[in-house]
Design a protein around this motif. Structure first.
Motif, PDB file in Angstrom:
ATOM      1  N   HIS A 137      -6.437   3.836  15.920  1.00 10.31           N
ATOM      2  CA  HIS A 137      -6.533   4.182  14.284  1.00 10.31           C
ATOM      3  C   HIS A 137      -7.803   4.500  14.042  1.00 10.31           C
ATOM      4  O   HIS A 137      -8.079   5.538  13.244  1.00 10.31           O
ATOM      5  CB  HIS A 137      -6.051   2.993  13.469  1.00 10.31           C
ATOM      6  CG  HIS A 137      -6.246   2.841  12.118  1.00 10.31           C
ATOM      7  ND1 HIS A 137      -5.532   3.623  11.312  1.00 10.31           N
ATOM      8  CD2 HIS A 137      -6.829   2.105  11.230  1.00 10.31           C
ATOM      9  CE1 HIS A 137      -5.920   3.424   9.998  1.00 10.31           C
ATOM     10  NE2 HIS A 137      -6.906   2.406  10.225  1.00 10.31           N
ATOM     11  N   THR A 148     -13.406   9.633   1.805  1.00 18.35           N
ATOM     12  CA  THR A 148     -12.649   8.891   2.713  1.00 18.35           C
ATOM     13  C   THR A 148     -11.746   9.997   3.352  1.00 18.35           C
ATOM     14  O   THR A 148     -11.224  10.810   2.769  1.00 18.35           O
ATOM     15  CB  THR A 148     -11.871   8.107   1.642  1.00 18.35           C
ATOM     16  OG1 THR A 148     -10.654   7.432   2.753  1.00 18.35           O
ATOM     17  CG2 THR A 148     -10.982   8.762   0.515  1.00 18.35           C
ATOM     18  N   ASN A 201      -7.474  -0.124   1.736  1.00 20.83           N
ATOM     19  CA  ASN A 201      -7.667  -0.031   3.287  1.00 20.83           C
ATOM     20  C   ASN A 201      -8.846  -0.830   3.669  1.00 20.83           C
ATOM     21  O   ASN A 201      -8.770  -1.553   4.697  1.00 20.83           O
ATOM     22  CB  ASN A 201      -7.955   1.624   3.562  1.00 20.83           C
ATOM     23  CG  ASN A 201      -8.562   1.806   5.161  1.00 20.83           C
ATOM     24  OD1 ASN A 201      -7.611   1.532   6.040  1.00 20.83           O
ATOM     25  ND2 ASN A 201      -9.666   1.872   5.275  1.00 20.83           N
ATOM     26  N   ARG A 202     -10.015  -0.829   2.701  1.00 22.13           N
ATOM     27  CA  ARG A 202     -11.048  -1.953   3.039  1.00 22.13           C
ATOM     28  C   ARG A 202     -10.555  -3.225   3.203  1.00 22.13           C
ATOM     29  O   ARG A 202     -11.179  -4.213   3.891  1.00 22.13           O
ATOM     30  CB  ARG A 202     -12.112  -1.621   2.157  1.00 22.13           C
ATOM     31  CG  ARG A 202     -13.012  -0.142   2.499  1.00 22.13           C
ATOM     32  CD  ARG A 202     -14.251  -0.285   1.669  1.00 22.13           C
ATOM     33  NE  ARG A 202     -13.751  -0.153   0.182  1.00 22.13           N
ATOM     34  CZ  ARG A 202     -13.833   1.083  -0.355  1.00 22.13           C
ATOM     35  NH1 ARG A 202     -13.918   2.095   0.146  1.00 22.13           N
ATOM     36  NH2 ARG A 202     -13.696   1.250  -1.916  1.00 22.13           N
ATOM     37  N   ALA A 249      -2.016   6.685   8.494  1.00 29.12           N
ATOM     38  CA  ALA A 249      -2.535   5.633   8.193  1.00 29.12           C
ATOM     39  C   ALA A 249      -1.791   4.220   8.410  1.00 29.12           C
ATOM     40  O   ALA A 249      -2.050   3.401   8.952  1.00 29.12           O
ATOM     41  CB  ALA A 249      -3.864   5.597   7.423  1.00 29.12           C
ATOM     42  N   LEU A 250      -0.661   4.377   7.130  1.00 28.48           N
ATOM     43  CA  LEU A 250      -0.010   3.272   6.901  1.00 28.48           C
ATOM     44  C   LEU A 250       0.790   2.867   8.195  1.00 28.48           C
ATOM     45  O   LEU A 250       1.082   1.887   8.446  1.00 28.48           O
ATOM     46  CB  LEU A 250       0.678   3.511   5.707  1.00 28.48           C
ATOM     47  CG  LEU A 250       0.178   3.486   4.368  1.00 28.48           C
ATOM     48  CD1 LEU A 250       1.098   3.386   3.214  1.00 28.48           C
ATOM     49  CD2 LEU A 250      -0.667   1.926   4.422  1.00 28.48           C
ATOM     50  N   ASP A 309       0.720  -1.258  -0.047  1.00 25.73           N
ATOM     51  CA  ASP A 309      -0.035  -0.100  -0.029  1.00 25.73           C
ATOM     52  C   ASP A 309       0.796   1.428   0.112  1.00 25.73           C
ATOM     53  O   ASP A 309       0.292   2.233  -0.297  1.00 25.73           O
ATOM     54  CB  ASP A 309      -0.874   0.030   1.101  1.00 25.73           C
ATOM     55  CG  ASP A 309      -1.837  -1.167   1.039  1.00 25.73           C
ATOM     56  OD1 ASP A 309      -2.279  -1.460   0.049  1.00 25.73           O
ATOM     57  OD2 ASP A 309      -2.789  -1.167   2.049  1.00 25.73           O
ATOM     58  N   ASP A 349      -2.872   9.749   4.568  1.00 29.54           N
ATOM     59  CA  ASP A 349      -2.302   8.530   4.187  1.00 29.54           C
ATOM     60  C   ASP A 349      -1.187   7.969   4.678  1.00 29.54           C
ATOM     61  O   ASP A 349      -1.171   6.821   5.207  1.00 29.54           O
ATOM     62  CB  ASP A 349      -1.976   8.657   2.568  1.00 29.54           C
ATOM     63  CG  ASP A 349      -1.298   9.476   2.180  1.00 29.54           C
ATOM     64  OD1 ASP A 349      -0.813  10.346   2.971  1.00 29.54           O
ATOM     65  OD2 ASP A 349      -1.207   9.843   0.772  1.00 29.54           O
ATOM     66  N   HIS A 402      -8.666  -4.210   6.411  1.00 30.30           N
ATOM     67  CA  HIS A 402      -9.643  -4.240   7.655  1.00 30.30           C
ATOM     68  C   HIS A 402     -10.283  -5.589   7.315  1.00 30.30           C
ATOM     69  O   HIS A 402     -10.539  -6.379   8.521  1.00 30.30           O
ATOM     70  CB  HIS A 402     -10.422  -2.921   7.636  1.00 30.30           C
ATOM     71  CG  HIS A 402      -9.724  -1.776   8.231  1.00 30.30           C
ATOM     72  ND1 HIS A 402      -9.628  -1.604   9.686  1.00 30.30           N
ATOM     73  CD2 HIS A 402      -9.143  -0.615   7.766  1.00 30.30           C
ATOM     74  CE1 HIS A 402      -9.144  -0.500  10.045  1.00 30.30           C
ATOM     75  NE2 HIS A 402      -8.582   0.230   8.590  1.00 30.30           N
ATOM     76  N   LEU A 436      -8.831   9.214   4.187  1.00 28.48           N
ATOM     77  CA  LEU A 436      -7.616   9.305   3.668  1.00 28.48           C
ATOM     78  C   LEU A 436      -7.384  10.387   2.628  1.00 28.48           C
ATOM     79  O   LEU A 436      -6.188  10.436   1.958  1.00 28.48           O
ATOM     80  CB  LEU A 436      -7.322   7.637   2.938  1.00 28.48           C
ATOM     81  CG  LEU A 436      -7.418   6.550   3.707  1.00 28.48           C
ATOM     82  CD1 LEU A 436      -7.552   5.383   3.023  1.00 28.48           C
ATOM     83  CD2 LEU A 436      -6.148   6.623   4.761  1.00 28.48           C
ATOM     84  N   HIS A 451      -1.245   1.312  10.569  1.00 25.48           N
ATOM     85  CA  HIS A 451      -1.402  -0.126  10.017  1.00 25.48           C
ATOM     86  C   HIS A 451      -0.285  -0.987  10.391  1.00 25.48           C
ATOM     87  O   HIS A 451      -0.445  -2.061  10.766  1.00 25.48           O
ATOM     88  CB  HIS A 451      -1.671  -0.120   8.243  1.00 25.48           C
ATOM     89  CG  HIS A 451      -3.137   0.262   8.040  1.00 25.48           C
ATOM     90  ND1 HIS A 451      -3.570   0.050   6.677  1.00 25.48           N
ATOM     91  CD2 HIS A 451      -4.097   0.784   8.734  1.00 25.48           C
ATOM     92  CE1 HIS A 451      -4.843   0.496   6.590  1.00 25.48           C
ATOM     93  NE2 HIS A 451      -5.111   0.745   7.793  1.00 25.48           N
TER      94      HIS A 451
END
Length: 214
Positions: free
Chosen positions: A194, A157, A124-125, A168-169, A110, A165, A128, A159, A172
């Motif tokens: 998160h 979104t 992202n979906r 978020a990574l 990603d 972005d 998850h 994001l 993750h």
């Protein structure tokens, strides 16, 4: 990559999910039948099903894509944080080495999508969903499917917010690290954090405090 949906219900739901149909858009039976190349009967049945699931709202004789008000949005994120946290907790206990490898590869892959919010949102979906599956609890997966279906009613979104972005990574990465270490409490907290940060970003987007890249 999963094959594209073929039944009318899934086709319309997917179109809402990827933003082809946005909150407030009017869905016309004949137009949908022509767009998707199916007869009007399955389209009608799909629209009725989506209405009962509150994905569509009746406006006179027409159906429009539903939207979430501020309170509904807050309620959704509360439920999502708790259920997603539980999924990460269970994944830390039950995920197979292969499932952990897939999650780790997703995070790495990603990185190539930074600066591409629409593509990253799809990834992202998938990320998850993989955590949900790695929980190995079918009832939890079902409930999270309902939550994520409602998330499709958000017009943008989080994001898309400038800088979100990369953050978020990193988040993750921390979630996967907890799952890899079989740290159920740590993985759960990382995922709840998160979701909380995503909610804060969405509120800032809605208020205009932060800029969107789309």
């Amino acid at each position: 990559m999963k094959p594209p949906p073929t039944d009318a219900y899934s086709l319309i739901l997917e179109a809402i999910d990827v933003g082809i149909f946005k909150p407030g858009d009017r869905l016309v039976e004949s137009d949908l039948a022509e767009r998707f190349g199916v007869s009007r009967t399955p389209i009608r049945e799909a629209l009725q099903r989506l209405e009962t699931q509150s994905m569509l709202t009746r406006d006179g004789r027409s159906l429009i894509v539903s939207s979430l008000d501020y309170n509904q949005l807050a309620e959704l994120y509360v439920v999502r944080a708790e259920l997603e946290g539980l999924a990460a907790e269970l994944a830390a206990r039950h995920a197979t080495p292969e499932e952990v490898r897939v999650l780790r590869d997703m995070v790495e892959d990603d990185r190539a999508l930074l600066g591409k919010p629409v593509e990253l949102a799809r990834a992202n979906r998938r990320f998850h969903k993989q955590i949900h599956l790695a929980s190995h609890n079918r009832f939890l997966v079902q409930q999270l499917d309902l939550v994520h279906r409602s998330m499709a009613l958000l017009a943008t979104t989080s994001l898309a917010a400038v800088g979100r972005d990369e953050d978020a990574l990193r988040e993750h990465d921390a979630i996967v690290a907890g799952i890899e270490a079989h740290d159920s409490a740590g993985a759960a907290q990382a995922l709840r954090d998160h979701i909380s940060k995503a909610f804060v970003t969405r509120l800032k987007l809605d208020s205009g405090e932060v800029k969107s890249t789309v």
